[in-house]
Motif scaffolding. Structure first.
Motif, PDB file in Angstrom:
ATOM      1  N   GLU A  71      -4.291   7.412   7.467  1.00 56.02           N
ATOM      2  CA  GLU A  71      -5.132   6.652   6.552  1.00 56.02           C
ATOM      3  C   GLU A  71      -5.428   5.259   7.099  1.00 56.02           C
ATOM      4  N   LEU A  72      -4.421   4.629   7.718  1.00 55.44           N
ATOM      5  CA  LEU A  72      -4.633   3.309   8.318  1.00 55.44           C
ATOM      6  C   LEU A  72      -5.640   3.386   9.463  1.00 55.44           C
ATOM      7  N   LEU A  73      -5.563   4.446  10.270  1.00 56.63           N
ATOM      8  CA  LEU A  73      -6.518   4.632  11.356  1.00 56.63           C
ATOM      9  C   LEU A  73      -7.924   4.835  10.803  1.00 56.63           C
ATOM     10  N   LEU A  74      -8.052   5.595   9.725  1.00 54.57           N
ATOM     11  CA  LEU A  74      -9.344   5.812   9.093  1.00 54.57           C
ATOM     12  C   LEU A  74      -9.904   4.499   8.539  1.00 54.57           C
ATOM     13  N   LEU A  75      -9.063   3.693   7.913  1.00 51.55           N
ATOM     14  CA  LEU A  75      -9.512   2.397   7.393  1.00 51.55           C
ATOM     15  C   LEU A  75      -9.939   1.459   8.519  1.00 51.55           C
ATOM     16  N   LEU A  89       0.852  -1.190   0.000  1.00 52.03           N
ATOM     17  CA  LEU A  89       0.000   0.000   0.000  1.00 52.03           C
ATOM     18  C   LEU A  89       0.893   1.248   0.000  1.00 52.03           C
ATOM     19  N   PRO A  90       1.428   1.642  -1.145  1.00 49.54           N
ATOM     20  CA  PRO A  90       2.332   2.806  -1.154  1.00 49.54           C
ATOM     21  C   PRO A  90       1.578   4.104  -0.872  1.00 49.54           C
ATOM     22  N   GLY A  91       2.198   4.953  -0.101  1.00 50.18           N
ATOM     23  CA  GLY A  91       1.623   6.268   0.161  1.00 50.18           C
ATOM     24  C   GLY A  91       0.559   6.295   1.239  1.00 50.18           C
ATOM     25  N   ILE A  92       0.355   5.204   1.976  1.00 48.78           N
ATOM     26  CA  ILE A  92      -0.648   5.214   3.042  1.00 48.78           C
ATOM     27  C   ILE A  92       0.078   5.419   4.369  1.00 48.78           C
ATOM     28  N   GLY A  93      -0.308   6.463   5.049  1.00 48.01           N
ATOM     29  CA  GLY A  93       0.315   6.796   6.318  1.00 48.01           C
ATOM     30  C   GLY A  93      -0.518   6.325   7.491  1.00 48.01           C
ATOM     31  N   PRO A  94      -0.101   6.672   8.704  1.00 48.01           N
ATOM     32  CA  PRO A  94      -0.816   6.238   9.906  1.00 48.01           C
ATOM     33  C   PRO A  94      -2.242   6.783   9.980  1.00 48.01           C
TER      34      PRO A  94
END
Length: 99
Positions: A16-20, A9-14
């Motif tokens: 975005e992961l929390l949102l997912l 998952l390039p370009g996904i930060g913390p």
């Protein structure tokens, strides 16, 4: 957080992961543990299948060919008693009711 863990998952930060993760909890709610268990069982079954394929490939081909196939059996006849019996006499036509 290791970089190689989410390399797919390039370009996904913390954030975005929390949102997912939050979105996953909202969508699946109480079914999340059940979903995790079924996903874990699926991964285990896939690993078992891959291990079985690896074992088949790693076997020497001579051991597979040494087993003789079953001999072909001659066809067997069906006895007359096993065949269905049909009457040659047609059924009598029923009389239609008078109106």
């Amino acid at each position: 957080m290791p970089v190689s863990m989410f390399a797919f998952l390039p370009g996904i930060g913390p954030q975005e992961l929390l949102l997912l993760a939050l979105l996953g909890v909202l969508l699946f709610g109480r079914r999340l543990p059940e979903l995790g268990r079924s996903l874990g069982k699926t991964v285990v079954e896939v690993k078992k299948g891959l291990r079985g394929i690896e074992d088949e490939v790693s076997e020497p081909s001579s051991s597979r060919q040494s087993a003789e196939p079953e001999p072909i059996k001659a066809p067997q006849r069906v006895t007359a008693s096993a065949t269905p019996k049909f009457d040659d006499v047609p059924a009598s036509p029923s009389v239609p009711p008078k109106v």
